[in-house]
Design a protein around this motif. Structure first.
Motif, mmCIF file in Angstrom:
data_model
loop_
_atom_site.group_PDB
_atom_site.id
_atom_site.type_symbol
_atom_site.label_atom_id
_atom_site.label_comp_id
_atom_site.label_asym_id
_atom_site.label_seq_id
_atom_site.Cartn_x
_atom_site.Cartn_y
_atom_site.Cartn_z
ATOM 1 N N PRO A 1 0.823 -1.224 0.000
ATOM 2 C CA PRO A 1 0.000 0.000 0.000
ATOM 3 C C PRO A 1 0.851 1.267 0.000
ATOM 4 O O PRO A 1 1.962 1.290 0.534
ATOM 5 C CB PRO A 1 -0.802 -0.126 1.298
ATOM 6 N N ILE A 2 0.313 2.311 -0.599
ATOM 7 C CA ILE A 2 0.860 3.656 -0.442
ATOM 8 C C ILE A 2 -0.021 4.348 0.593
ATOM 9 O O ILE A 2 -1.223 4.535 0.370
ATOM 10 C CB ILE A 2 0.854 4.431 -1.765
ATOM 11 N N VAL A 3 0.570 4.672 1.714
ATOM 12 C CA VAL A 3 -0.203 5.191 2.847
ATOM 13 C C VAL A 3 0.277 6.598 3.181
ATOM 14 O O VAL A 3 1.483 6.859 3.274
ATOM 15 C CB VAL A 3 -0.062 4.265 4.077
ATOM 16 N N GLU A 4 -0.679 7.507 3.379
ATOM 17 C CA GLU A 4 -0.365 8.874 3.802
ATOM 18 C C GLU A 4 -1.277 9.237 4.967
ATOM 19 O O GLU A 4 -2.502 9.147 4.867
ATOM 20 C CB GLU A 4 -0.574 9.846 2.652
ATOM 21 N N ASN A 5 -0.639 9.624 6.089
ATOM 22 C CA ASN A 5 -1.406 9.941 7.311
ATOM 23 C C ASN A 5 -2.343 8.796 7.696
ATOM 24 O O ASN A 5 -3.514 8.996 8.020
ATOM 25 C CB ASN A 5 -2.194 11.242 7.136
#
Length: 296
Positions: free
Chosen positions: A163-167
């Motif tokens: 996954p690309i996870v932000e915050n």
């Protein structure tokens, strides 16, 4: 006197003949048992080698996916939705990473809504909805954790998704895709032939395999000669075991998708020069084995 002596000599000849016959017969059976044991040992070695190579490639794909999902250049171009820049960056990274191992791989980046953002092999492909047939992709979005498996899509490959996870929010994912050609080459070096078979009922999903060679209820996934599998009763296979035809013997095991659906079989073939017939099949549920045997 000669007549009297001839009778014991006749009996002695018969006894020697019978004894020799049984010695030859015993030697024949022992030799067959020895040849069968040697073949079985070779098949067990090929089975272990094949499983280990598959696990190695799965770990390699997973490490690639995680590495790329944390790459700042890729993430920045993805967040700005600059597909041309993403295409250039991804292919530059692929070229660099390929130098670490002689293995071809491709990359796909997915949007938050589980559609295709970018494919490394074709910049024109985008916005393809994937959620309906890509179980791994749905699972990664739900868990926000990387995953690797032999997964069914338009093709059948080893697929690792990170996954690309932000915050702490899922905003997309990156997938490393490896086919079976590297595995075929590595096994060939050891004298083995690899066959990856997919049940034909999944061709409605894996439509890029529709023109591949078929045998019984299966389609051949990797690039090899399907004629080596002639005369095998593939319908009798269980979860893993050994099977032979006139010229080859095979160790095989099942592989499953993430929902535990049986997809097909992976076979490793070796020469059967002495034409020994081995046909042993086992179910995972009936024996105490390591769970890693079950390829997912």
């Amino acid at each position: 006197m000669r007549a009297l002596n001839s009778k014991p000599n006749k009996y002695l000849f018969i006894i020697l003949f019978i004894t020799s016959f049984f010695i030859i017969l015993i030697f024949y059976f022992l030799n067959n048992i020895n040849n069968s044991n040697n073949l079985l040992n070779n098949l067990e070695n090929s089975l272990t080698t094949t499983k280990n190579l598959f696990e190695e490639q799965k770990r390699y794909a997973l490490s690639l996916a995680i590495l790329l999902s944390e790459d700042k250049e890729i993430i920045n171009s993805f967040q700005s939705q600059n597909r041309e820049e993403s295409f250039e960056v991804v292919n530059r990274k692929i070229k660099s990473l390929k130098q670490l191992q002689d293995s071809n791989f491709e990359v796909q980046i997915h949007n938050e809504n589980l559609t295709t953002y970018l494919r490394s092999w074709d910049i024109d492909i985008k916005d393809v909805p994937l959620a309906s047939f890509r179980q791994g992709l749905v699972k990664v979005k739900e868990l926000k954790q990387p995953i690797v498996s032999i997964e069914l899509g338009k093709r059948l490959n080893i697929k690792a998704i990170s996954p690309i996870v932000e915050n702490n929010k899922y905003i997309g994912s990156i997938e490393a895709i490896i086919n079976f050609e590297y595995l075929s080459k590595e096994l060939k070096k050891k004298g083995y032939k690899l066959f990856v078979l997919l049940n034909k009922k999944y061709l409605n999903i894996a439509n890029e395999l529709k023109n591949n060679d078929e045998i019984s209820n299966y389609v051949l996934v990797n690039n090899t000669n399907i004629n080596y599998l002639e005369e095998l009763n593939l319908d009798s296979l269980k979860d893993y075991g050994y099977i032979s035809n006139k010229n080859f013997s095979f160790a095989y095991f099942s592989y499953y998708d993430l929902q535990n659906n049986h997809l097909g079989y992976i076979l490793t073939g070796i020469k059967n020069n002495k034409h020994i017939n081995i046909n042993n099949s086992f179910d995972y549920e009936t024996v105490n084995i390591n769970s890693e045997v079950k390829i997912r």
